[in-house]
Structures are given as structure tokens and as C-alpha cells.
Design a protein around this motif. Structure first.
Motif, PDB file in Angstrom:
ATOM      1  N   LEU A 217      -1.253  -0.710   4.035  1.00 55.19           N
ATOM      2  CA  LEU A 217      -1.178  -1.077   2.785  1.00 55.19           C
ATOM      3  C   LEU A 217      -1.125   0.204   1.799  1.00 55.19           C
ATOM      4  O   LEU A 217      -1.739   1.189   2.082  1.00 55.19           O
ATOM      5  CB  LEU A 217      -2.076  -2.001   2.089  1.00 55.19           C
ATOM      6  CG  LEU A 217      -2.083  -3.556   2.854  1.00 55.19           C
ATOM      7  CD1 LEU A 217      -3.528  -4.230   2.462  1.00 55.19           C
ATOM      8  CD2 LEU A 217      -1.016  -4.330   2.326  1.00 55.19           C
ATOM      9  N   PRO A 218      -0.342   0.064   0.807  1.00 61.52           N
ATOM     10  CA  PRO A 218      -0.250   1.302   0.019  1.00 61.52           C
ATOM     11  C   PRO A 218      -1.448   1.100  -1.067  1.00 61.52           C
ATOM     12  O   PRO A 218      -2.028   0.141  -1.410  1.00 61.52           O
ATOM     13  CB  PRO A 218       0.874   1.049  -1.028  1.00 61.52           C
ATOM     14  CG  PRO A 218       1.231  -0.511  -1.174  1.00 61.52           C
ATOM     15  CD  PRO A 218       0.633  -0.987   0.234  1.00 61.52           C
ATOM     16  N   THR A 219      -1.946   2.459  -1.503  1.00 55.49           N
ATOM     17  CA  THR A 219      -2.924   2.549  -2.577  1.00 55.49           C
ATOM     18  C   THR A 219      -2.199   2.189  -3.879  1.00 55.49           C
ATOM     19  O   THR A 219      -0.885   2.132  -3.899  1.00 55.49           O
ATOM     20  CB  THR A 219      -3.177   3.929  -2.871  1.00 55.49           C
ATOM     21  OG1 THR A 219      -1.998   4.751  -3.244  1.00 55.49           O
ATOM     22  CG2 THR A 219      -3.840   4.670  -1.720  1.00 55.49           C
ATOM     23  N   GLN A 220      -2.907   1.943  -4.942  1.00 59.34           N
ATOM     24  CA  GLN A 220      -2.371   1.494  -6.328  1.00 59.34           C
ATOM     25  C   GLN A 220      -1.168   2.515  -6.747  1.00 59.34           C
ATOM     26  O   GLN A 220      -0.234   2.160  -7.104  1.00 59.34           O
ATOM     27  CB  GLN A 220      -3.263   1.465  -7.082  1.00 59.34           C
ATOM     28  CG  GLN A 220      -3.974   0.143  -7.150  1.00 59.34           C
ATOM     29  CD  GLN A 220      -5.075   0.033  -8.259  1.00 59.34           C
ATOM     30  OE1 GLN A 220      -4.960   0.309  -9.457  1.00 59.34           O
ATOM     31  NE2 GLN A 220      -6.269  -0.656  -8.118  1.00 59.34           N
ATOM     32  N   ARG A 221      -1.573   3.668  -6.543  1.00 57.72           N
ATOM     33  CA  ARG A 221      -0.690   4.895  -7.020  1.00 57.72           C
ATOM     34  C   ARG A 221       0.684   4.890  -6.259  1.00 57.72           C
ATOM     35  O   ARG A 221       1.818   4.975  -6.531  1.00 57.72           O
ATOM     36  CB  ARG A 221      -1.286   6.119  -6.903  1.00 57.72           C
ATOM     37  CG  ARG A 221      -0.540   7.157  -7.543  1.00 57.72           C
ATOM     38  CD  ARG A 221      -1.329   8.557  -7.609  1.00 57.72           C
ATOM     39  NE  ARG A 221      -0.155   9.467  -7.826  1.00 57.72           N
ATOM     40  CZ  ARG A 221      -0.449  10.678  -7.921  1.00 57.72           C
ATOM     41  NH1 ARG A 221      -1.815  11.381  -7.830  1.00 57.72           N
ATOM     42  NH2 ARG A 221       0.505  11.556  -8.236  1.00 57.72           N
ATOM     43  N   GLN A 222       0.548   4.578  -4.679  1.00 60.92           N
ATOM     44  CA  GLN A 222       1.619   4.865  -4.030  1.00 60.92           C
ATOM     45  C   GLN A 222       2.443   3.528  -4.239  1.00 60.92           C
ATOM     46  O   GLN A 222       3.719   3.814  -4.180  1.00 60.92           O
ATOM     47  CB  GLN A 222       1.148   4.461  -2.451  1.00 60.92           C
ATOM     48  CG  GLN A 222       0.694   5.856  -1.756  1.00 60.92           C
ATOM     49  CD  GLN A 222      -0.166   5.956  -0.398  1.00 60.92           C
ATOM     50  OE1 GLN A 222      -0.498   4.595  -0.136  1.00 60.92           O
ATOM     51  NE2 GLN A 222      -0.163   6.899   0.344  1.00 60.92           N
ATOM     52  N   LEU A 223       1.836   2.343  -4.550  1.00 61.49           N
ATOM     53  CA  LEU A 223       2.821   1.289  -4.817  1.00 61.49           C
ATOM     54  C   LEU A 223       3.500   1.426  -6.209  1.00 61.49           C
ATOM     55  O   LEU A 223       4.647   1.031  -6.131  1.00 61.49           O
ATOM     56  CB  LEU A 223       1.764  -0.109  -4.956  1.00 61.49           C
ATOM     57  CG  LEU A 223       2.753  -1.547  -4.872  1.00 61.49           C
ATOM     58  CD1 LEU A 223       3.693  -1.552  -4.067  1.00 61.49           C
ATOM     59  CD2 LEU A 223       1.864  -2.530  -5.134  1.00 61.49           C
TER      60      LEU A 223
END
Ligand code: ACO
Length: 383
Positions: free
Chosen positions: A60-66
């Protein structure tokens, strides 16, 4: 046959063709997990962008990656104007899957990724393909009706923007949610025919646009993605719940091996978990309006077929209810399979990226059943 040769298995049934960490199916317990997460949870809790990242990146991505991925997707939705011209050149009667396959291959001419040795360029192509497929599908759906192609909107998410490009208006929250869930439910399904196609084409180090266009071609067949279209046509043909038994009896009398579209699966021997969750979404959507006749017919068909085919482990697959949902959203029947492709592209790309790690070109064997030592007869001496 040489001693080390694996015996011929039609359809490669039960043959392991790759090692993969992308998704896992337990066909007896109705389990489908993307990178270890249940598909039902993703359909209800996640969004398509996050699921696509999960599939392609592994976690799952981090908030920033997403947020960054989402921005990148939005920036790559628009396609070169000549690609729209290409779609305009196709006959209006062309099947949208043929248009999508052609346009996907052509994307590679405008945004080339000829060698696949640079991971940054491969990722760039993967994001572009994920972002641009909805644009191509919506553009052809409009140009064939003589309508203006709508530019993508960067203020809408993936599912809402696709709906907007198709219809020129924003979806209701319920329609956006069901479309997003459909894309998630179709995003990945391990070694199915189109994914295998993607891996085979990818194994020759072909460019990613060739890989995805080949997978689109494979998905188009009625035994695979094309089943959702056939399934809706079948419901229309049956007409009403009261017509189910008579329709089935007549079909089976004519051909005992007759296949009911939307039923059966090589892996699932129980009801496909995607069909179950899609049905939940359909129920929620229809609670706000009314149940369409085709949905009532599908429920009766499922009931009757459980009695006839249940013992063989033949139950509804994901396509059994997807067509009814798409029809309720106002989507033309022949655009159902392209929507499947818009969702599945993330899975195909995840497998392509995985295939490139430690790649070996696919080159199976065959059992030759033809003639041998045939003399060549010159043309003028042939009868
Ligand atoms: N209707 C009636 N009987 C069926 C069906 C069906 N849809 N599917 C399988 N059976 C029967 C077969 O006749 C066979 O019976 P038998 O043992 O008496 O000969 C038995 O179940 C096994 O079927 P196979 O065809 O061997 O199963 P296979 O794994 O090869 O095929 C497939 C799977 C292609 C999906 C098949 O079930 C089918 O054609 N279904 C209809 C098309 C469809 O819905 N495709 C979508 C698949 S899911 C997807 O792509 C997202």
C-alpha cells in the motif's frame, strides 16, 4: 516424448507458468487477494488509484506516495491529438475493443519506450498506460457517435473522470463508487488468459504498449472478458425471470454442452467472490432506484443454474452481474469489456514489471501431430 518433458495439458490447466507475488486465488474458498489483501476489502475501502499502486509496487502507498501517484496519473490522462484522429479514422461500427487495442499499440509510437532496460522509463510507461486507457475508451465511444471528444479533467479522480469523459457530466457519488469498485474488482486475477498473454509478450522484451495491446486482444474473446457483453445479451434474450427455465431447457435440448455466459471459471468452483461483492454494490445502487428487469432475470438464472450446474462447481463469475450494473449506469453494452481492460491494466502491468525481474522468454514445447517425409510435388504435376 523425452523423459523430462511435461505431458500435454490442454489449456495449460494446473501448469505453473510463472512465480508471482501479485495475487492469490483460492477457488474452493472463494478467496481473491491482491498482494495479500482481500479484494472485497479493497473494493469497499480503497480506491482504484491506491489499488493500482498496490498491485504494481507490491505494498500500500504512504499518503505522500499516493498523492504523487495520483498527480502523475492525472498529468498523463491526455493523449496526443493524432491518437484522437486515429480513432476518428476507424469505422463507427468497429468494436470498441478493436479500437482500444489499436490505439494502445499506437500510444507506443507517440510515447516510445522501445527498450525496457530503464526502470524509470518503464514506470513512466506503466503510469501513462493506466492513465490513458480510459481516455482512449471514452474518446472512441464518443467519436463513433459523431460526438466531440472531451478532454480529461484533472479535478476528478480516475473513475469520475472516466465517467465524465464518456457522458459529459459528473457521476453521482453512488455511480462513482460502483464504477470505482468495478475497476478494483477487475484489476487483477493472476494467470488468466490476458495476463498470460501480457507475460508472454513481455518475455520477448517487447515494449509495454505492445504488451498491453496484446493483452487487450486476448481479453476481447467471449470466453474471457467478452463474457460480460454476451451475458447481458443473454439476459435480454431471456426477457424476464419467468422465461429462464424455458430458455435454458431449449438451449440444452439443442446443445447439451451449451455454456451459460457469466457462469463457470477455471479456478473458482464456488461463486466468484467478485460476483458476490459486485452484487452487494448492485443491490445498494438499485435500492436508490428500482431493480432493473435484467437484474431480476439474472437472480432467477443464478437460482435455476445452481440446481443444474452446481454439482460441477459452475457458479456465477464476475461477469454475471457486471453487465447489469454497467447497463444501469447507462454504459453501452460493447463498452463493458473496455471497462474491464481499464481496470485490468494495473494487473497486466504488475505482471509485466514482475516478468522483467529475472526474465526468461516463454518458449513451450508442442506435441507434433502432423505428417512426415512428404514428397514435394511440383505445382504443374498436382491434380
Ligand atoms: N455453462 C454450462 N456448463 C458449463 C459452463 C457454463 N458457463 N462452464 C463450464 N460448464 C461445464 C462444462 O460443460 C463441463 O461439463 P462436463 O464436465 O460435463 O463436460 C464442466 O462444466 C467443466 O467446464 P470446462 O469448459 O472444462 O471448464 P473450463 O475451465 O475449461 O472453462 C470457462 C472455464 C471458459 C470460463 C467456462 O466456464 C465458460 O465458457 N464459461 C462461460 C463464459 C464466461 O462466463 N467466461 C468468463 C470467465 S471469467 C472472466 O474472464 C472474467
Amino acid at each position: 516424448m523425452p523423459a523430462d518433458m511435461v505431458p500435454f495439458r490442454p489449456g495449460l490447466e494446473n501448469v505453473e507458468a510463472a512465480k508471482s507475488a501479485v495475487s492469490e486465488i483460492d477457488g474452493k474458498r472463494a478467496v481473491l487477494e491482491y498482494r495479500g489483501i482481500a479484494v472485497e476489502t479493497l473494493a469497499k475501502e480503497s480506491g482504484y488509484e491506491e489499488t493500482a499502486w498496490l498491485l504494481m509496487k507490491g505494498d500500500l502507498p504512504t499518503q505522500r506516495q499516493l498523492a504523487e501517484f495520483d498527480l502523475e496519473l492525472r498529468s498523463k490522462r491526455a493523449v496526443h491529438f493524432k491518437l484522437k484522429d486515429l480513432l476518428k479514422c476507424l469505422p463507427a461500427s468497429a468494436h470498441p475493443m478493436d479500437a482500444l487495442q489499436s490505439a494502445t499499440a499506437a500510444l507506443g509510437a507517440f510515447y516510445p519506450c522501445r527498450t525496457v532496460s530503464d526502470p524509470a522509463k518503464n514506470w513512466d510507461a506503466a503510469v501513462r498506460l493506466t492513465a490513458a486507457l480510459p481516455t482512449l475508451v471514452a474518446a472512441f465511444a464518443r467519436v463513433r457517435r459523431g460526438e466531440e471528444v472531451l478532454d480529461p479533467r484533472s479535478d476528478l479522480d480516475h473513475a469520475a473522470n472516466f465517467y465524465y469523459m464518456l457522458f459529459g457530466k459528473e457521476p453521482t457519488p453512488a455511480a462513482r463508487k460502483v464504477l470505482d469498485a468495478c475497476l478494483i474488482l477487475h484489476a487483477e486475477h493472476n494467470m488468466n488468459a490476458s495476463t498470460f498473454t501480457a507475460r508472454v509478450v513481455g518475455s520477448s522484451l517487447a515494449n509495454p504498449y505492445a504488451v498491453i495491446s496484446a493483452a487487450v486482444g486476448s481479453l476481447a474473446g467471449p470466453l474471457h472478458g467478452g463474457a460480460n457483453e454476451e451475458c447481458l445479451n443473454q439476459l435480454e434474450q431471456i426477457g424476464s425471470p419467468a422465461g429462464v427455465q424455458g430458455w435454458l431447457d431449449a438451449k440444452v435440448a439443442k446443445d447439451p454442452k451449451f455454456k451459460v455466459m457469466g457462469l463457470g471459471h477455471r479456478v473458482y468452483k464456488v461463486k466468484d467472490p467478485r460476483a458476490t461483492v459486485l452484487q452487494e454494490f448492485a443491490e445498494q445502487m438499485f435500492a436508490e432506484t428500482s431493480r432493473p428487469k435484467n437484474y431480476e432475470t439474472a437472480l432467477e438464472l443464478e437460482r435455476v443454474c445452481a440446481g443444474v450446474y452446481g454439482a460441477k462447481g459452475v457458479y456465477p463469475n464476475v461477469d454475471f452481474y457486471s453487465g447489469v450494473v454497467y447497463q444501469a449506469l447507462g454504459i453501452p453494452t460493447d463498452v463493458f469489456t473496455p471497462i474491464f481492460a481499464i481496470g485490468r491494466v494495473a494487473g497486466w502491468l504488475a505482471h509485466w514489471l514482475e516478468q522483467l525481474q529475472g526474465n526468461r522468454i516463454f518458449r513451450p514445447e508442442q506435441e507434433y501431430t502432423g505428417k512426415a517425409n512428404v514428397a514435394y510435388v511440383p505445382l504443374e504435376k498436382r491434380p
